[in-house]
Each structure stands twice: as structure tokens, then as C-alpha cells.
Design a protein around this motif. Structure first.
Motif, mmCIF file in Angstrom:
data_model
loop_
_atom_site.group_PDB
_atom_site.id
_atom_site.type_symbol
_atom_site.label_atom_id
_atom_site.label_comp_id
_atom_site.label_asym_id
_atom_site.label_seq_id
_atom_site.Cartn_x
_atom_site.Cartn_y
_atom_site.Cartn_z
ATOM 1 N N ARG A 2 1.089 -1.629 0.120
ATOM 2 C CA ARG A 2 0.061 -0.076 0.033
ATOM 3 C C ARG A 2 0.925 1.147 -0.113
ATOM 4 O O ARG A 2 0.791 2.363 -0.644
ATOM 5 N N ILE A 3 1.786 1.245 0.689
ATOM 6 C CA ILE A 3 3.013 2.379 0.638
ATOM 7 C C ILE A 3 3.196 2.965 -0.280
ATOM 8 O O ILE A 3 4.121 3.888 -1.187
ATOM 9 N N ALA A 4 3.407 1.483 -1.200
ATOM 10 C CA ALA A 4 4.182 1.951 -2.769
ATOM 11 C C ALA A 4 3.320 2.526 -3.618
ATOM 12 O O ALA A 4 3.745 3.406 -4.666
ATOM 13 N N ASP A 5 1.869 2.079 -3.423
ATOM 14 C CA ASP A 5 0.880 2.995 -4.346
ATOM 15 C C ASP A 5 0.678 4.004 -3.764
ATOM 16 O O ASP A 5 -0.105 4.940 -5.130
ATOM 17 N N ILE A 6 1.195 4.606 -2.950
ATOM 18 C CA ILE A 6 0.687 6.156 -2.365
ATOM 19 C C ILE A 6 1.795 7.005 -3.662
ATOM 20 O O ILE A 6 2.949 6.832 -3.691
ATOM 21 N N LYS A 7 1.402 7.652 -3.555
ATOM 22 C CA LYS A 7 1.360 9.087 -4.669
ATOM 23 C C LYS A 7 2.197 10.327 -3.269
ATOM 24 O O LYS A 7 0.326 10.786 -2.961
ATOM 25 N N ILE A 8 3.046 10.361 -3.154
ATOM 26 C CA ILE A 8 3.573 11.719 -2.313
ATOM 27 C C ILE A 8 3.520 13.002 -2.355
ATOM 28 O O ILE A 8 2.545 13.738 -1.843
ATOM 29 N N GLU A 9 3.535 12.763 -3.832
ATOM 30 C CA GLU A 9 3.632 14.129 -4.160
ATOM 31 C C GLU A 9 1.981 15.352 -4.917
ATOM 32 O O GLU A 9 1.906 16.291 -5.333
ATOM 33 N N LYS A 10 1.211 14.207 -4.278
ATOM 34 C CA LYS A 10 -0.328 14.739 -4.771
ATOM 35 C C LYS A 10 -0.281 15.448 -3.878
ATOM 36 O O LYS A 10 -0.956 15.926 -2.779
ATOM 37 N N VAL A 11 -1.406 17.047 -4.375
ATOM 38 C CA VAL A 11 -1.790 17.727 -3.844
ATOM 39 C C VAL A 11 -3.476 17.468 -4.203
ATOM 40 O O VAL A 11 -4.197 17.143 -4.727
ATOM 41 N N TYR A 12 -4.545 18.341 -2.958
ATOM 42 C CA TYR A 12 -5.043 17.613 -2.870
ATOM 43 C C TYR A 12 -5.965 19.415 -2.619
ATOM 44 O O TYR A 12 -5.846 20.296 -1.738
ATOM 45 N N ASP A 13 -7.205 19.711 -3.432
ATOM 46 C CA ASP A 13 -7.313 20.815 -3.180
ATOM 47 C C ASP A 13 -8.588 21.247 -1.864
ATOM 48 O O ASP A 13 -8.461 19.997 -1.544
ATOM 49 N N ASP A 14 -9.071 21.919 -1.957
ATOM 50 C CA ASP A 14 -9.843 22.053 -0.657
ATOM 51 C C ASP A 14 -11.326 21.555 -0.516
ATOM 52 O O ASP A 14 -11.286 21.124 0.755
#
Length: 705
Positions: free
Chosen positions: A627-639
Motif C-alpha cells: 500500500r505504501i508503494a502505491d501512495i503518491k507522495i507528490e499528490k496535491v489536494y484542493d480544498d
């Protein structure tokens, strides 16, 4: 009479205050005790044993134990020579006229005109010897105390891990014999001629002795044994030419010797240590119940070393309910079970660095209602705060699960710093935080309790997306902007003018999405100790005032409310060593959704949903790594995405506690990445700062300047 105060100069860890010699110095420690039960709590080496030993060194014990003085009993400051003299002073109060009569030579009066007795021990080191001296009196010199008066002050002392079997078993050192000898039933009384009257046990013993002697003189088997011994002595040994004969008999005929032959047993088979300790305590209480004059004081070190938790609770209940009969008790403990059971008023917190802190109402900032609340809700899971070097108070399970993980990740493992996390499960954190605040000491840092307390609370100011979502859900499309109802600093006074039977400051800055929600919050803040408001007129005035609290809300107003609420909470809770730490926006989970950990929270939500469908699923180490390998750290969330991520937690669709546990598992497996994301993130800064407050200050580079 009871021990009301103890003062110590240069004994063990307690030196002097404001002076270089005992004669002109304040004591290094002062402890005030109450009638009945007093419990000393604190971590190891916090001074509990030193206090118990100081008392028994001055007063001595009923079992007449020998006290071996050592050089290390004298205080030594780091880098300095060990002191050559010490002093311990005990003050007694609550005298009856009968008790006072035994101490006429030494007794005095306090400022209220009541009897007061001071007795003190001084000891000096000279030429490799230690010379102790005990005096008592009303002036500085006093006079030597000895004889009956001295014996009337002896205490009962139950040391940790004592040899209960020996104490209750026959022998020269039998404590049971000492106790029985002092009971009314075993006192020697004269007969009608004024001669000592034989006790019934002595009569029974005489009969038994005669029968034993007869056996060895007249019975065939016994007589043969006696003759064999005498034959050896007269024919082959020392008494060959003498007319001396040996006999076999019981050679004890005095009552004290008979009592030393007795055992106190609970059952035919050998009892366990806990049961034997109960027998010991029962015997000591038997002695106290019959003691008519003098001091009734029992010192018990580490009751948990004697008894398991249920017996501890029963024992405390028993002595609290019978203190008039059994007198005063001073106990030490590491037991959270015991600390949670004892009334807070009777606890004395011992600290390594700066002495002792009684928890009675005259010493803390707790109100009467706080004591009543804590008596109901301070259980063993929360009482660990009394043994901690730092305390983090949290409102819920999510914080309780996540904060130790975050502390580990940023290099502040809570267990290494002796920090306890106390989950109060509600906004009652104010009551728990006030436990450590000293009354009338806000401006005197030296008198503060040296326990840093971090309160981590939700700000509970919702985001604009919440109100927009609520409008859409309720189909209020005709309303251009979401409305909220809010009591501000300005209109709070208008409510106070209507009635003072509500804690309006508690309602202030609580943002409500409807009039009915505000009415519920006002109801929750009615002050029970005051008469609740009644009557249509008052209620109508409140309802009218509520309508005037309605405002159109936008991001700017929400930010203003956040700033105001933060300032209010900080002004009320940032006192002495207490600090409150609040999220940037709303709650712990919402601010995590705003932070760099948002992708981890999204994965944790999915894991919580999986567990909701099948609670028997176990995530293996490989599952978590995948699951950690699938996480996209650079992903940005809007409000809006942030709110959507938080919404199922806020609505209770998935459990906050389960999600927090899943998030903790993910972060623990990806510590280096998590550390980089946590440190310097403005949404997680308050958590880090809370951890730094109770462990050690942040080092350069650990947080943004």
C-alpha cells in the motif's frame, strides 16, 4: 493526635533552602499531612522512601527495628562535600486532653490556641561516627524525650516485600507476639490479694507442661528415652561421678514466651504471600483498634507489593471508612489502580526535582466541581499522569493512537522521556489540565509543579465546504451564502445581561449551523450548581438574542473566528507549565487531510473501509508495504478534495480510531518519508510542538523558524 507536618534539612536528597546552615535555613522539604489516609505517588527516586524513613527515624517503630545510620543519609550537593549535620522535625496536631497529658513537658499551642507537639531529630557526623539526638518542646532548644512519651509515638511500619511469614510465625522476633502482648486480653492483672494473677494461657500451658513432663518421667517409651540420655551422661560422659540427672520438659512458663510460640495462619496449607500480608495487616489493625493513647500512625511502602489490585482497593476502602478507629495512614505507591481510587485531596505528588505537591483544594486551582468530576472519571488509565515527567492530554482515541507514533517518528519516543498520554474522551481536558496548577502561584515559577502538560484539542471551527455541503444536502439553494449562528465577544455581554445561569464564555465562538443547534449548546452549558433559568420571558429573550447572532459566513469570517477562539483558549489554558496546542483549521483528522500526509490518510481510509466490511482481516507487513508503494507522495489536494477525504470520518461512516490505527501502521513502516513530511508542515506543527513541550525543545532544523 496525628502527624500534621514534616520538615527536613539535609536528609537524603533534601538539602537546605535559602541558607547555608540548618539554624538559619528554610527546610529542604515541607510536607503537610491530613488525618486519615495520605498517599505519596511519584516515579522512582522521587523521594517517597526518604519521607517514610524520615518519619520512622524520628518516631521509631512498634516492631523496634534497629536503625543503621549511614553517611549517605546526609545530603550531598553535586560537586560539593557531603553535609555534616541534618535535622528532621515532626509536628503533631489534633490532641485530645488525655493524649496531651502524656506530653505536658513538651507540648505547646498553635496560633489557634490548640495543642501542638514538635519533636525533632538532629544528627551529626564526626570522626567517622554518627551521633543522633532526639528533642521535643516549644522553644528552639527543646529537651530530651524518653520513656513512656517516646514509646507513645512509635509507628507501625510495613516495608515493601516484607517477610510476612516470619512476622506471623513463632520465634524470638515474632511480630505477632509483640502485638498480642500489648492487647488488653494479655495484660497481667493482680488477683484479690494484689499478687500477679496467672493468665488463662499460662494455666493451660502448665497443664500441658505437666503432661509432657509426666510422659518423659513415667510413660514407658518416654522414660526409656530419658534414661538413655542420663545413662550416656553418667556412665560415659562428664557427669560420671556426679549425682545429676537430665529431664525432658517444656521450659517456657512466662506468658511472653508462650506468645512467641504462636502462629497466625489462614489455612492448613501454606498461604501465598498476598494472603500472609493480609494477615499481617489484620494483626496490626487489631493492635491499633485497642490502642487507647498515643499516636496511631501506620506507614506502608508500596501497598501493591503486598496486595493485588482488588485487595488494594478493599484495603483502602476499609481504612478510609474506619479511620477514627485505626488512625492515620501514610502510604507510598506506584500503582495507577490505587492512585485512581484515592480521593485527589489525599494524594501528594513527589517529584525528583522540586519536592512534594499536595493535591488538596487549598493547594491547587481545581474547583469543588472539578474534584467531584475527577472522583467519578479519574480511572487507572488516566492516573498514570501522577507518575509521568510530562503529560499529553487528548480528547479522543485517534490522538491517543497517532501521537505516540508521530513522537517516535520525529525522534521523541514518549516512553524514553517518561511522558504519559491521557485520553479524557471529551472536552473535560480543562479539568485534568488544572490538576497540576498551583493555587496563587502563577507569578512564582519556583513553586510550579515541574510537569509540562500539553493539551491537544480540536479547534472545532468547520471549513466553508462543510456549510456549503450542508446547504446542498438540505436543498437550501435559494440561500446565496451559508449562514451560521455565533456568540462573539461583542454579543456575549447581551446574553449575560439576560441570565447568569449559563456559562456564556463556554458557548462563545462555538459556530452553529442552525438556531436549534445553538439552543442545544446553550442547554449543555447551563451551570448545574446555579438555579436553572425558568419562565417564558427569559427564554423568549434568549431566543430573540439567538436570532441576532445569525451571520453570512465566508472564509474570511471563519479565519477571524479561528484566531479569536485560539486566543481565548490559550489565555485560559496557557498557565504555569500548561500549554494548549490547537490545529491550524478544524480537527486532527481534517488538518492531516490538509497536510503532506493526506495521501497516507486516503490509504488509511481505504483500510478502515476494508475492516468495516470484514473486521477479521489482518494486514500483513507485506500488505502495508504494498500500500505504501502505491501512495503518491507528490499528490496535491484542493480544498474540496480535502473536505471529501475528511467527510466520512466526520460523518461517522468510518471509525476515526480505526483509521488512526491504520494510518499509524502506514507511518511506522515508512518512517523516513513520514518524518520529512511531518516536520515543517504548518498543519502538523501543533502536534510536533506539543511533543517538544513535554519531551525536549526542538533542535535546529526540526521546525521552521
Amino acid at each position: 493526635m496525628y502527624l500534621s507536618e514534616l520538615k527536613i534539612w539535609n536528609f537524603r536528597k533534601y538539602g537546605l533552602k535559602e541558607g547555608d546552615k540548618i539554624e538559619n535555613a528554610q527546610p529542604g522539604l515541607e510536607v503537610k499531612f491530613k488525618k486519615g489516609v495520605n498517599v505519596l505517588v511519584g516515579e522512582n527516586d522521587s523521594g517517597k522512601t526518604a519521607i517514610i524513613d524520615a518519619i520512622r527515624y524520628v518516631l521509631k517503630t512498634q516492631s523496634q527495628e534497629f536503625i543503621q545510620w549511614e553517611d549517605k543519609d546526609f545530603y550531598k550537593e553535586k560537586g560539593a562535600q557531603r553535609s555534616d549535620e541534618l535535622k528532621i522535625e515532626c509536628t503533631f496536631s489534633g490532641f485530645s486532653a488525655a493524649d496531651a497529658g502524656h506530653f505536658l513537658e513538651w507540648i505547646g499551642f498553635d496560633e489557634d490556641g490548640k495543642y501542638k507537639l514538635k519533636i525533632w531529630l538532629t544528627a551529626k557526623r564526626k570522626d567517622n561516627h554518627i551521633y543522633p539526638k532526639v528533642s521535643a518542646g516549644v522553644d528552639l532548644d527543646g529537651t530530651y524525650m524518653e520513656g513512656e512519651a517516646r514509646d507513645l509515638l512509635r509507628v507501625i511500619y510495613l516495608k515493601p516485600l516484607r517477610d510476612a511469614l516470619t512476622d506471623m510465625t513463632h520465634g524470638r522476633k515474632s511480630r505477632l507476639a509483640q502485638i498480642l502482648k500489648n492487647l488488653e486480653a494479655f495484660k497481667i492483672r493482680p488477683d484479690e490479694n494484689g499478687k500477679s494473677k496467672q493468665h488463662k494461657l499460662e494455666e493451660y500451658h502448665d497443664d500441658y507442661s505437666k503432661k509432657v513432663s509426666s510422659y518423659f518421667r513415667e510413660d514407658k517409651e518416654g522414660k526409656e528415652l530419658t534414661n538413655t540420655v542420663n545413662g550416656f551422661l553418667t556412665k560415659d560422659f562428664l557427669f560420671k561421678d556426679e549425682e545429676r540427672k537430665a529431664g525432658i520438659k517444656i521450659d517456657k512458663d512466662e506468658l511472653s514466651e508462650i506468645l512467641r510460640d504462636l502462629d497466625l495462619i489462614l489455612e492448613e496449607n501454606k498461604s501465598g504471600l498476598g494472603s500472609l500480608n493480609l494477615l499481617c495487616m489484620a494483626a496490626e489493625l487489631l493492635y491499633l483498634s485497642e490502642k487507647q493513647t498515643g499516636l496511631k500512625l501506620t506507614l506502608i511502602e508500596e501497598l501493591e507489593a503486598h496486595l493485588h489490585p482488588q485487595y488494594q482497593l478493599r484495603m483502602i476502602d476499609f481504612i478510609e471508612n474506619n479511620q477514627d478507629k485505626y488512625g492515620q495512614f501514610i502510604l507510598t505507591t506506584h500503582s495507577t489502580t490505587l492512585a485512581s481510587k484515592i480521593d485527589l485531596e489525599k494524594l501528594i505528588i513527589c517529584r525528583k526535582e522540586n519536592g512534594v505537591f499536595p493535591m488538596g483544594h487549598e493547594h491547587t486551582q481545581l474547583e469543588e466541581g472539578d474534584y467531584q468530576f475527577l472522583k467519578r472519571f479519574l480511572d487507572a488509565t488516566k492516573a498514570n499522569l501522577f507518575f509521568a515527567r510530562g503529560v499529553i492530554v487528548v480528547e479522543g482515541d485517534a490522538e491517543n493512537l497517532l501521537i505516540p507514533t508521530i513522537a517516535e517518528i520525529i525522534g521523541r519516543p514518549l516512553h524514553e522521556f517518561g511522558v504519559s498520554v491521557v485520553n479524557v474522551g471529551s472536552t473535560a481536558f480543562k479539568r485534568y489540565a488544572k490538576i497540576f496548577l498551583r493555587k496563587d502561584k502563577d507569578d512564582n515559577e519556583d513553586d510550579w509543579l515541574d510537569i509540562n502538560v500539553a493539551v491537544i484539542s480540536d479547534l472545532d471551527i468547520r471549513s466553508i465546504e462543510y456549510y456549503e455541503d450542508k446547504l446542498q444536502t438540505e436543498n437550501h439553494k435559494s440561500i446565496q451564502k451559508p449562514k451560521v449562528w455565533l456568540i462573539t465577544n461583542e454579543n456575549c455581554k447581551d446574553f449575560e445581561n439576560i441570565t447568569n445561569e449559563v456559562d456564556w464564555h463556554g458557548v462563545q465562538n462555538k459556530v452553529c449551523s442552525s438556531e436549534s443547534e445553538m439552543k442545544k449548546i446553550i442547554k449543555l452549558h447551563e451551570q448545574k450548581e446555579k438555579k436553572q433559568f425558568k419562565g417564558k420571558k427569559i427564554q423568549e429573550k434568549i431566543d430573540k438574542q439567538i436570532k441576532e447572532c445569525s451571520i453570512d459566513i465566508d472564509e474570511k469570517i471563519i479565519d477571524t473566528i479561528r484566531v479569536s477562539k485560539k486566543a481565548t483558549l490559550e489565555s485560559r489554558l496557557d498557565i504555569q507549565n500548561n500549554r494548549i496546542f490547537l490545529p491550524h483549521k478544524w480537527t486532527l483528522e481534517y488538518d492531516i487531510a490538509c497536510s503532506g500526509l493526506a495521501p497516507y490518510l486516503e490509504e488509511a481510509n481505504d483500510m478502515a473501509n476494508t475492516l468495516k466490511r470484514n473486521e477479521n482481516i489482518v494486514f500483513s507487513s507485506d500488505d502495508i508495504k504494498s500500500r505504501i508503494a502505491d501512495i503518491k507522495i507528490e499528490k496535491v489536494y484542493d480544498d474540496q478534495k480535502t473536505y471529501d477525504l475528511f467527510k466520512p470520518l466526520n460523518d461517522g461512516v468510518i471509525s476515526k480510531a480505526v483509521t488512526a490505527q491504520c494510518l499509524a501502521m502506514l507511518l511506522e513502516k515508512d518512517k523516513e518519508t513520514a518524518k520529512n513530511l511531518i516536520q515543517g508542515d504548518k498543519y502538523l506543527e501543533y502536534i510536533c510542538n506539543a511533543i517538544y513541550h513535554v519531551t525536549a525543545p526542538a533542535e535546529k532544523g526540526e521546525k521552521d523558524e
